[in-house]
Design an enzyme around this catalytic site. Structure first.
Site, PDB file in Angstrom:
ATOM      1  N   PHE A  26     -20.050   0.930 -20.386  1.00 59.15           N
ATOM      2  CA  PHE A  26     -19.411   0.400 -19.182  1.00 59.15           C
ATOM      3  C   PHE A  26     -20.387  -0.292 -18.235  1.00 59.15           C
ATOM      4  O   PHE A  26     -19.976  -1.155 -17.463  1.00 59.15           O
ATOM      5  CB  PHE A  26     -18.616   1.491 -18.459  1.00 59.15           C
ATOM      6  CG  PHE A  26     -17.314   1.785 -19.145  1.00 59.15           C
ATOM      7  CD1 PHE A  26     -16.253   0.894 -19.075  1.00 59.15           C
ATOM      8  CD2 PHE A  26     -17.163   2.934 -19.893  1.00 59.15           C
ATOM      9  CE1 PHE A  26     -15.057   1.147 -19.730  1.00 59.15           C
ATOM     10  CE2 PHE A  26     -15.972   3.208 -20.553  1.00 59.15           C
ATOM     11  CZ  PHE A  26     -14.914   2.307 -20.469  1.00 59.15           C
ATOM     12  N   GLU A  27     -21.657   0.044 -18.304  1.00 58.81           N
ATOM     13  CA  GLU A  27     -22.641  -0.641 -17.457  1.00 58.81           C
ATOM     14  C   GLU A  27     -23.089  -1.974 -18.045  1.00 58.81           C
ATOM     15  O   GLU A  27     -23.247  -2.942 -17.318  1.00 58.81           O
ATOM     16  CB  GLU A  27     -23.868   0.241 -17.208  1.00 58.81           C
ATOM     17  CG  GLU A  27     -23.654   1.312 -16.165  1.00 58.81           C
ATOM     18  CD  GLU A  27     -23.511   0.781 -14.742  1.00 58.81           C
ATOM     19  OE1 GLU A  27     -23.580  -0.440 -14.500  1.00 58.81           O
ATOM     20  OE2 GLU A  27     -23.318   1.622 -13.849  1.00 58.81           O
ATOM     21  N   SER A  28     -23.324  -2.021 -19.357  1.00 58.31           N
ATOM     22  CA  SER A  28     -23.939  -3.231 -19.925  1.00 58.31           C
ATOM     23  C   SER A  28     -23.318  -3.712 -21.229  1.00 58.31           C
ATOM     24  O   SER A  28     -23.796  -4.679 -21.806  1.00 58.31           O
ATOM     25  CB  SER A  28     -25.424  -2.973 -20.187  1.00 58.31           C
ATOM     26  OG  SER A  28     -25.565  -2.026 -21.243  1.00 58.31           O
TER      27      SER A  28
ATOM     28  N   ILE B 212     -19.748   3.809 -11.892  1.00 52.88           N
ATOM     29  CA  ILE B 212     -18.960   3.395 -13.057  1.00 52.88           C
ATOM     30  C   ILE B 212     -18.779   4.556 -14.036  1.00 52.88           C
ATOM     31  O   ILE B 212     -17.768   4.641 -14.726  1.00 52.88           O
ATOM     32  CB  ILE B 212     -19.572   2.145 -13.718  1.00 52.88           C
ATOM     33  CG1 ILE B 212     -18.509   1.392 -14.501  1.00 52.88           C
ATOM     34  CG2 ILE B 212     -20.759   2.495 -14.600  1.00 52.88           C
ATOM     35  CD1 ILE B 212     -18.862  -0.044 -14.790  1.00 52.88           C
TER      36      ILE B 212
END
Length: 145
Positions: free
Chosen positions: A53-55, A125
């Site tokens: 979800f971050e990258s 997130i």
């Protein structure tokens, strides 16, 4: 149409050489080998979920947050205003070191972050997408660790 092609060419040329998206199981294995499985009580599934979800599993990702002006670096989008570079630099690491696909510096910095009072909640997130998920097991489906 010409403008689209020019922009496409520019974005291609600006992509770092060697930049690539890692596979889910590759990320899981690297995080496991880096000692993140149940580090501070957080399962490997939580870390893989966070990375997605971050990258989207891109260790070279760099995104600016328009809300606070900070920039996130690497797999976990570690912020420059607090953790790396010229900010508080609580991880004692350059932000560009967090873009290395071997993830060594990223994992060490993530360990420092999660030891803080917010734990993985330091990543909003994660709180939104992973913390209360009842399908975390899917992040390791088919992975040979």
């Amino acid at each position: 149409m010409q403008l689209y092609l020019v922009l496409l060419l520019i974005s291609y040329l600006l992509t770092p050489i060697g930049a690539s998206i890692l596979g889910r199981c590759t990320v899981a294995k690297m995080l496991y080998d880096g000692g993140l499985n149940y580090f501070e009580g957080y399962s490997l599934e939580n870390w893989v979920c966070l990375a997605y979800f971050e990258s989207k599993f891109n260790p070279s990702a760099v995104y600016e947050d328009p809300q606070d002006g900070s920039t996130g670096f690497g797999l976990f989008q570690i912020r420059d205003n607090e953790w790396c570079g010229h900010g508080k630099n609580l991880c004692s690491v350059s932000c560009t070191a967090l873009l290395n696909p071997n993830l060594k510096d990223t994992i060490q910095c993530a360990k420092k972050i999660v030891k803080g009072k917010h734990g993985m909640g330091a990543w909003p997130i994660w709180s939104k997408n992973c913390q209360l998920s009842d399908v975390l097991d899917r992040w390791l489906d088919g992975c040979d660790l």
